[in-house]
Design an enzyme around this catalytic site. Sequence first.
Site, short mmCIF file in Angstrom:
data_model
loop_
_atom_site.label_atom_id
_atom_site.label_comp_id
_atom_site.label_asym_id
_atom_site.label_seq_id
_atom_site.Cartn_x
_atom_site.Cartn_y
_atom_site.Cartn_z
N GLN A 7 0.72 -1.34 0.08
CA GLN A 7 -0.12 0.00 0.07
C GLN A 7 0.91 1.10 0.13
O GLN A 7 0.54 2.42 -0.63
CB GLN A 7 -0.85 -0.18 1.16
CG GLN A 7 -2.04 1.08 1.19
CD GLN A 7 -2.82 0.98 -0.02
OE1 GLN A 7 -3.47 -0.12 -0.11
NE2 GLN A 7 -2.92 2.10 -0.78
N HIS A 56 -52.00 19.69 -3.91
CA HIS A 56 -51.89 18.16 -3.64
C HIS A 56 -53.04 17.61 -3.24
O HIS A 56 -53.49 16.54 -3.75
CB HIS A 56 -50.72 18.06 -2.59
CG HIS A 56 -49.23 18.25 -3.11
ND1 HIS A 56 -48.81 19.38 -3.55
CD2 HIS A 56 -48.42 17.44 -3.25
CE1 HIS A 56 -47.50 19.04 -4.14
NE2 HIS A 56 -47.28 17.97 -3.98
N HIS A 67 2.01 3.08 -3.27
CA HIS A 67 0.94 3.68 -4.21
C HIS A 67 1.75 4.96 -4.38
O HIS A 67 1.42 5.73 -5.47
CB HIS A 67 -0.36 3.71 -3.62
CG HIS A 67 -1.15 2.38 -4.05
ND1 HIS A 67 -1.52 2.73 -5.50
CD2 HIS A 67 -1.67 1.74 -3.45
CE1 HIS A 67 -2.23 1.60 -5.61
NE2 HIS A 67 -2.25 0.67 -4.36
N GLU A 72 -9.84 2.23 3.72
CA GLU A 72 -10.18 1.81 2.31
C GLU A 72 -10.07 0.16 2.33
O GLU A 72 -10.87 -0.47 1.87
CB GLU A 72 -9.21 2.40 1.35
CG GLU A 72 -9.28 1.83 -0.18
CD GLU A 72 -8.45 2.52 -0.92
OE1 GLU A 72 -8.60 2.41 -2.06
OE2 GLU A 72 -7.20 2.85 -0.37
N HIS A 73 -8.97 -0.31 2.77
CA HIS A 73 -8.55 -1.81 2.82
C HIS A 73 -8.48 -2.21 4.24
O HIS A 73 -7.47 -1.44 5.02
CB HIS A 73 -7.22 -2.02 1.86
CG HIS A 73 -7.53 -1.57 0.54
ND1 HIS A 73 -6.69 -0.28 0.18
CD2 HIS A 73 -7.81 -2.20 -0.41
CE1 HIS A 73 -6.92 -0.12 -1.02
NE2 HIS A 73 -7.59 -1.26 -1.69
N ASP A 109 -6.85 -6.23 -5.37
CA ASP A 109 -6.62 -5.01 -6.34
C ASP A 109 -6.62 -5.74 -7.77
O ASP A 109 -6.49 -4.73 -8.89
CB ASP A 109 -5.03 -4.61 -5.91
CG ASP A 109 -5.09 -3.56 -4.92
OD1 ASP A 109 -6.14 -3.22 -4.56
OD2 ASP A 109 -3.95 -3.32 -4.68
#
Length: 427
Positions: A255, A415, A258, A322-323, A356
């Site tokens: 990770q 209405h 990245h 996220e993960h 991934d």
Amino acid sequence: MKIIRYPKREQWAEICQRPHLDMTQLQTTVSGVLADVRQHGDEAVRKYEQQFDHVALASLAVTEAEISEAETQVSDELKQAITLAHENIFKFHEAQQFTGRKITTREGVVCWQKSVAIERVGLYIPGGTAPLFSTVLMLAAPAKIAGCKEIVLCTPPNREGKINPSILVAARIAGVSKIFKIGGVQAIGAMAYGTESVPKVYKIFGPGNQYVMAAKQQVSMGDVAIDMPAGPSEVCVLADEQANASFVAADLLSQAEHGIDSQVLMVTTSEAMLNAVQQEVDRQLDLLPRKEIAARALENSRLVLVQTSDEMMALSNAYAPEHLIIQTANYEQMAERVVNAGSVFLGQYACESAGDYASGTNHTLPTHGYATAYSGVNLDSYCRKITFQHLSEEGIRQIGHAVELMAEAEQLDAHKNAMTVRLNALK
């Protein structure tokens, strides 16, 4: 990596903080580029391609000949891997198809939903330090299953005006309609507003750097929908004393590579595991080609020692990663207690890399704590649910007076009247 031992609850907010970036100047730059693309279309796009990607483009569209050329440049082995991944992604997302049922809420009142694909979607695929051809599969496969009529893909070219061949091969396998050599903010603007070459889309998907993310958020305020707000990528690993320190370190580093603004977090109940992972991170880091990027990301990252597995899980839910990788002996029980996470990986062998690329789940996920409110990309991301209802005369009799009373109480007389004229017609 910063080591934090037995933090008190009041320290959790600091542990859960993501890297802070001053976005003031960035937002100004982004809004200027977007305004130029909106006003000048292809001319502005070409200008920014020259400025940011350092390439003068005669045409923005990728030709069939370029795709065919790309296929000769990708090995058969990699094509087979891409095909395998696409099959798994397709299978997983195909199982998410919605089947609506007609529901009789009262006699004569029938309601139902129909799932309808977004007709035109835009996919942004980063192509800089890491050309993410896997993201083409993640975004295009569910679009095809949903039935989106037009799939528009933008990705930055190199200085020779070429797209990474793996991206083009993945696009062909996944069935992308139109591909354009456009990167960055100008790509988001082109898809949001439309230009002479690029069709305007109704929703934009895909990751990118901080400029791309800021552009997506700006255009979503009035011009086009986006998949989700997002920030830099991140992972949280929960590890007990039985975890494999080498595996944990590898997951953290996968990770961290990245980008320099990525973040990794490990929470453990074992002092021995914390020390072993720290040593493994140092050892494995030296072997990485992207060592400098990963090292910078590790400056934003933390190893946290807590007392119990309950505390470990609670801290993860507060972080909303996220993960989330759960490498504990009781991972099945821990999984039941996950509340906030984008995608969860269970056991020693479920590395984030599997999701991934090729397990089948989607890797386009909420970051920066947005997992508290957002899902990752899935089949529903490409659809709208349209509701239908049919009322018979008996249906009007069943609910008509209740509608009149409620409309009158809200002081919406027109209405009320729309129902009253129908009730009167039945007398």
